[in-house]
Design a protein around this motif. Structure first.
Motif, PDB file in Angstrom:
ATOM      1  N   LEU A 112       0.824  -1.202   0.000  1.00 11.13           N
ATOM      2  CA  LEU A 112       0.000   0.000   0.000  1.00 11.13           C
ATOM      3  C   LEU A 112       0.863   1.258   0.000  1.00 11.13           C
ATOM      4  CD1 LEU A 112      -3.036   0.810   0.181  1.00 11.13           C
ATOM      5  CD2 LEU A 112      -2.754   0.878   2.665  1.00 11.13           C
ATOM      6  N   ALA A 113       0.261   2.350  -0.488  1.00 11.24           N
ATOM      7  CA  ALA A 113       0.845   3.693  -0.444  1.00 11.24           C
ATOM      8  C   ALA A 113       2.144   3.760  -1.244  1.00 11.24           C
ATOM      9  CB  ALA A 113       1.041   4.131   1.000  1.00 11.24           C
ATOM     10  N   GLY A 114       3.072   4.603  -0.788  1.00 13.24           N
ATOM     11  CA  GLY A 114       4.280   4.855  -1.559  1.00 13.24           C
ATOM     12  C   GLY A 114       5.154   3.636  -1.758  1.00 13.24           C
ATOM     13  N   ALA A 115       5.034   2.659  -0.870  1.00 12.58           N
ATOM     14  CA  ALA A 115       5.848   1.443  -1.004  1.00 12.58           C
ATOM     15  C   ALA A 115       5.538   0.687  -2.285  1.00 12.58           C
ATOM     16  CB  ALA A 115       5.619   0.538   0.200  1.00 12.58           C
ATOM     17  N   ALA A 116       4.342   0.919  -2.853  1.00 14.40           N
ATOM     18  CA  ALA A 116       3.971   0.238  -4.097  1.00 14.40           C
ATOM     19  C   ALA A 116       4.944   0.559  -5.219  1.00 14.40           C
ATOM     20  CB  ALA A 116       2.557   0.633  -4.508  1.00 14.40           C
ATOM     21  N   PHE A 117       5.495   1.764  -5.204  1.00 10.94           N
ATOM     22  CA  PHE A 117       6.358   2.191  -6.301  1.00 10.94           C
ATOM     23  C   PHE A 117       7.775   1.642  -6.169  1.00 10.94           C
ATOM     24  CE2 PHE A 117       2.805   5.039  -6.190  1.00 10.94           C
ATOM     25  CZ  PHE A 117       2.484   5.184  -7.538  1.00 10.94           C
ATOM     26  N   LEU A 118       8.035   0.954  -5.068  1.00  9.55           N
ATOM     27  CA  LEU A 118       9.327   0.293  -4.910  1.00  9.55           C
ATOM     28  C   LEU A 118       9.390  -1.032  -5.659  1.00  9.55           C
ATOM     29  CD1 LEU A 118       9.804   0.849  -1.060  1.00  9.55           C
ATOM     30  CD2 LEU A 118      10.791   2.218  -2.936  1.00  9.55           C
ATOM     31  N   VAL A 119       8.235  -1.604  -5.993  1.00 10.43           N
ATOM     32  CA  VAL A 119       8.208  -2.965  -6.556  1.00 10.43           C
ATOM     33  C   VAL A 119       7.932  -2.975  -8.054  1.00 10.43           C
ATOM     34  CG1 VAL A 119       7.427  -3.828  -4.324  1.00 10.43           C
ATOM     35  CG2 VAL A 119       5.745  -3.410  -6.120  1.00 10.43           C
ATOM     36  N   ILE A 120       7.750  -1.799  -8.655  1.00  4.58           N
ATOM     37  CA  ILE A 120       7.499  -1.717 -10.095  1.00  4.58           C
ATOM     38  C   ILE A 120       8.486  -0.736 -10.719  1.00  4.58           C
ATOM     39  CG2 ILE A 120       5.075  -2.405 -10.133  1.00  4.58           C
ATOM     40  CD1 ILE A 120       4.265   0.486  -9.807  1.00  4.58           C
ATOM     41  N   PRO A 121       8.753  -0.876 -12.010  1.00  7.27           N
ATOM     42  CA  PRO A 121       9.759  -0.025 -12.652  1.00  7.27           C
ATOM     43  C   PRO A 121       9.378   1.450 -12.623  1.00  7.27           C
ATOM     44  CG  PRO A 121       9.223  -1.915 -14.032  1.00  7.27           C
ATOM     45  CD  PRO A 121       8.215  -1.892 -12.932  1.00  7.27           C
ATOM     46  N   SER A 122      10.401   2.293 -12.692  1.00  9.52           N
ATOM     47  CA  SER A 122      10.214   3.740 -12.746  1.00  9.52           C
ATOM     48  C   SER A 122      11.021   4.308 -13.911  1.00  9.52           C
ATOM     49  CB  SER A 122      10.675   4.390 -11.440  1.00  9.52           C
ATOM     50  OG  SER A 122      12.085   4.236 -11.287  1.00  9.52           O
TER      51      SER A 122
END
Length: 751
Positions: free
Chosen positions: A728-738
């Motif tokens: 949940l929240a900002g941690a979600a963007f740690l597991v997908i490419p940027s």
């Protein structure tokens, strides 16, 4: 205590059942009445007349001898299937009392039903057709040799392979479709008062997929809506080796208020016929879901490989074999005076000879020997016809009416974002296809969670755009039912994570139907799934699911993933055409995070808004979109990865001076290997950006295409999601490419 004759202890159970029948007839010494007239009741108080009984008895004998034949010839590799119908032959009554235009989704123990239904049309041969299926002959009229199935196009028996409850939702869906078709002005391929027959075992009735169908049927009836499905539970008291508690089926179903319960004795034709007739007539007259609890037994084991003597006592086996319904049928024939001992035995042996002769004949017929022949009906594709259909323009006057005038046609509007262009495309398709239906959770008045279906309900009425109960299995069962009746369903699955609990409705049922029916039946549909990650403010695993693997592994399925509005509109036209022309099962992964995206590089640039393509424009299956012409670096991607890669490409050019080409695959299943290789052949470096997970993601297929094309020597990197659930929240963007991850991968290549 049961005494077992010594001469029978060395025989297998099939031989014992065979001997039992013959000895029962020879040793019968009861009183015989005067032979009844053809239309006279076979016995006092029975609803079954002599003519009907004779036909049913013959159908039972055909079913039995097909079982016996299979047990004998399997060891000679002339037959490849031994799950039999012995003990279930009473289901022939259901076939006799229904019509051949009542769609049937059958349990695998339906030999009696099929033998009787074959009588409904002249010139059909239940023995030879069945023998061809047992032998896996390419001339099998049901599946073309792909599986032993009970199926027939002219008899409206849709082939099933597993029947462990997975067929119940689509049977319910077909019943709903029978009622829905006339309401939208659609001509059904069967009479409007048809009912659906769906049979299954007592053990299968406990399966979650069965329970969801029962619940949906009752939910429908509770609202006074018609759902003419006849659920036939063939209760033999056992599932392979697990016994059903005595009385469980009746206790579980007889008091369900909106699932009308009937009981019939399937072991006794004279006694059970009237009760089966009452259930069938009730279902057809009231149009309510009806549960027929049919008493059966199971003799000769689950299949030829089931040596029951290893786990059941001999006394129990003998008691079960003594309840053989063929013994009771023989007794009825003798007691009524309809047949003599010699006539019964002669018919019995004559049926045996016919079954073995048919099996030997079937063994001499050709079998499937080429891969292309096996796969021929799996994924038909007629590119010219699909292109013509996809670019066929909807009625101009109706379009103007729906969109509010010529000036408001979507192609005359300013560029818009993805959600609006999908919405416009759906409006266009519903003008083009009056048989189209859209349904799911929250899709009607609300217009979907993301307003993608906004206005469709108002424009096309509740008959064509409607909400369902919260059950993805039912949604996909409904889609198959509508497809069976010639309509074009657009089911919506609210989130990709919700698809997984209903996946087998596509994998095991919808996508397999053309294959196992040799192309005779089809499930055309366009399944919409709000998908993938990168949502802000609405997160967690169930709303940001990037697991695409389950869809990639379904044979015959088409999966598209548009990243921008114009691509989406053209893709939907092509998918609808694939469904209409070739009967394909299609899915669209709609990237949630891109629904409302307007900008590409910086706030206010409008770089991700697109014009609506005119209705005569479409996209070829497998056709990708290429941004840029550079060969220094080629990035393969899809979905959210496309705008990310375009942004990263600008930074990569600034840092390394590389001219970059970004390739949007757009089609994820099947991957266009030739297109991928063509884009890779001049590339100096390759990046693959896959927002799905590292394991079993789309990127693995892209790499395989590149390597098999001979381009493995290029330096390449993958940028992929992690093998984890989404937090949940900002941690979600740690597991997908940027964007930064893509630039970092280019840096590694440069290094």
């Amino acid at each position: 205590m049961t005494v077992i004759p010594a001469r029978m202890k060395g025989l297998n159970r099939a031989e014992i059942c065979d001997v039992n029948f013959q000895e029962f007839v020879r040793d019968w010494n009861g009183h015989a009445d005067a032979a009844p007239a053809p239309h006279e009741a076979i016995l006092d108080g029975s609803a079954l007349d002599a003519q009907g009984f004779r036909a049913l008895f013959e159908s039972q004998l055909i079913s039995r001898h097909l079982d016996l034949m299979a047990r004998v010839l399997r060891v000679q590799n002339k037959v490849f299937y031994t799950i039999g119908s012995s003990g279930h032959e009473g289901n022939a009554m259901v076939a006799r009392l229904t019509r051949h235009t009542d769609p049937a989704f059958l349990h695998y123990r339906s030999g009696g039903f099929m033998a009787e239904r074959f009588r409904k049309l002249p010139g059909m041969d239940p023995i030879m057709d069945s023998a061809l299926s047992f032998a896996a002959s390419a001339e099998d009229p049901a599946s073309g040799g792909r599986h032993k199935v009970w199926g027939s196009k002219p008899l409206w028996v849709l082939p099933q392979t597993s029947t462990i409850a997975s067929h119940l939702p689509k049977a319910f869906g077909t019943a709903i479709a029978i009622e829905q078709g006339p309401r939208i002005g659609h001509a059904l391929p069967i009479p409007d008062d048809s009912i659906v027959v769906c049979s299954f075992g007592d053990a299968s009735s406990n399966h979650a997929t069965a329970q969801t169908a029962f619940n949906a049927a009752a939910w429908t009836a509770y609202q006074k809506l018609p759902a003419p499905v006849l659920f036939v539970c063939e209760d033999n008291g056992i599932g392979i080796s697990v016994k059903t508690p005595t009385g469980w089926v009746g206790q579980n179903f007889k008091d369900r208020k909106d699932l009308d319960y009937f009981y019939a004795d399937g072991l006794d034709l004279a006694n059970g016929y009237g009760d089966v007739q009452a259930a069938v007539e009730h279902c057809r007259r009231t149009r309510r879901p009806t549960f027929l609890h049919l008493r059966t037994t199971r003799i000769m084991g689950h299949a030829g490989t089931d040596f029951e003597i290893e786990w059941r006592s001999i006394e129990e086996l003998c008691a079960v074999e003594a309840s053989d319904p063929l013994l009771r049928s023989a007794a009825i024939a003798l007691e009524s005076g309809l047949m003599s001992k010699d006539q019964i035995l002669a018919l019995y042996e004559d049926t045996r000879k016919k079954c073995f002769a048919a099996a030997e004949d079937a063994d001499s017929r050709p079998r499937l020997t080429k891969l292309e022949d096996v796969m021929a009906p799996l994924a038909p594709y007629s590119p010219d016809a699909v292109r013509a259909e996809a670019t066929r323009v909807p009625d101009a006057a109706r379009r103007e009416q729906v969109f509010g005038g010529e000036a408001k046609l979507p192609e005359k509007q300013l560029p818009r974002h993805l959600a609006i262009q999908i919405n416009n495309a759906l409006h266009d398709l519903f003008v083009k296809y009056p048989e189209a239906l859209l349904f799911g959770e929250d899709v009607a008045q609300k217009g979907g969670v993301y307003t993608v279906t906004k206005g469709l309900h108002k424009a096309f009425s509740n008959r064509r755009v409607f909400n369902t109960l919260l059950d993805e299995t039912v949604i996909l069962g409904l889609a198959q039912g509508y497809a069976n009746m010639g309509m074009l369903p657009f089911p919506e699955i609210q989130y990709l994570a919700y698809f997984h609990n209903a996946c087998d409705q596509i994998r095991g049922e919808a996508a397999s139907l053309q294959f196992f029916s040799n192309g005779q039946y089809r499930n055309p549909m366009v399944m919409r799934i709000a998908s993938l990650g990168y949502q802000r403010g609405f997160g967690g695993h169930f709303h940001n699911d990037n697991s695409i693997t389950a869809l990639r592994d379904i044979p015959g399925l088409v999966v598209g993933c548009p990243s921008r509005g114009d691509d989406a509109a053209m893709m939907f036209r092509t998918l609808a055409a694939l469904a209409k022309v070739d009967g394909r099962v299609c899915a669209v992964l709609e990237p949630i995070a891109l629904y409302m995206t307007k900008d590409l590089y910086e706030a206010g640039d409008g770089g991700w808004l697109t014009e609506y393509p005119a209705p005569d424009q479409a996209m070829t299956l497998g056709e990708g979109r290429v941004y840029g012409e550079g060969d220094d670096l080629v990035i393969f991607t899809f979905g959210n990865g496309v705008p990310m890669s375009l942004r990263a490409a600008r930074e990569i050019q600034r840092k390394h001076g590389w001219k970059t080409r970004v390739v949007d695959l757009r089609w994820l299943v099947p991957l266009n290997d030739a297109f991928i290789r063509d884009q890779a052949k001049n590339a100096k470096r390759i990046l693959i950006v896959d927002e799905g997970r590292k394991s079993a993601g789309v990127s693995e297929g892209v790499i395989t295409a590149i390597v098999e094309g001979g381009y493995a020597a290029r330096p390449f990197q993958r940028v992929v999601g992690a093998d984890t659930f989404t937090p949940l929240a900002g941690a979600a963007f740690l597991v997908i490419p940027s964007d930064e991850d893509i630039v970092a991968a280019a840096d590694r290549i440069a290094g």
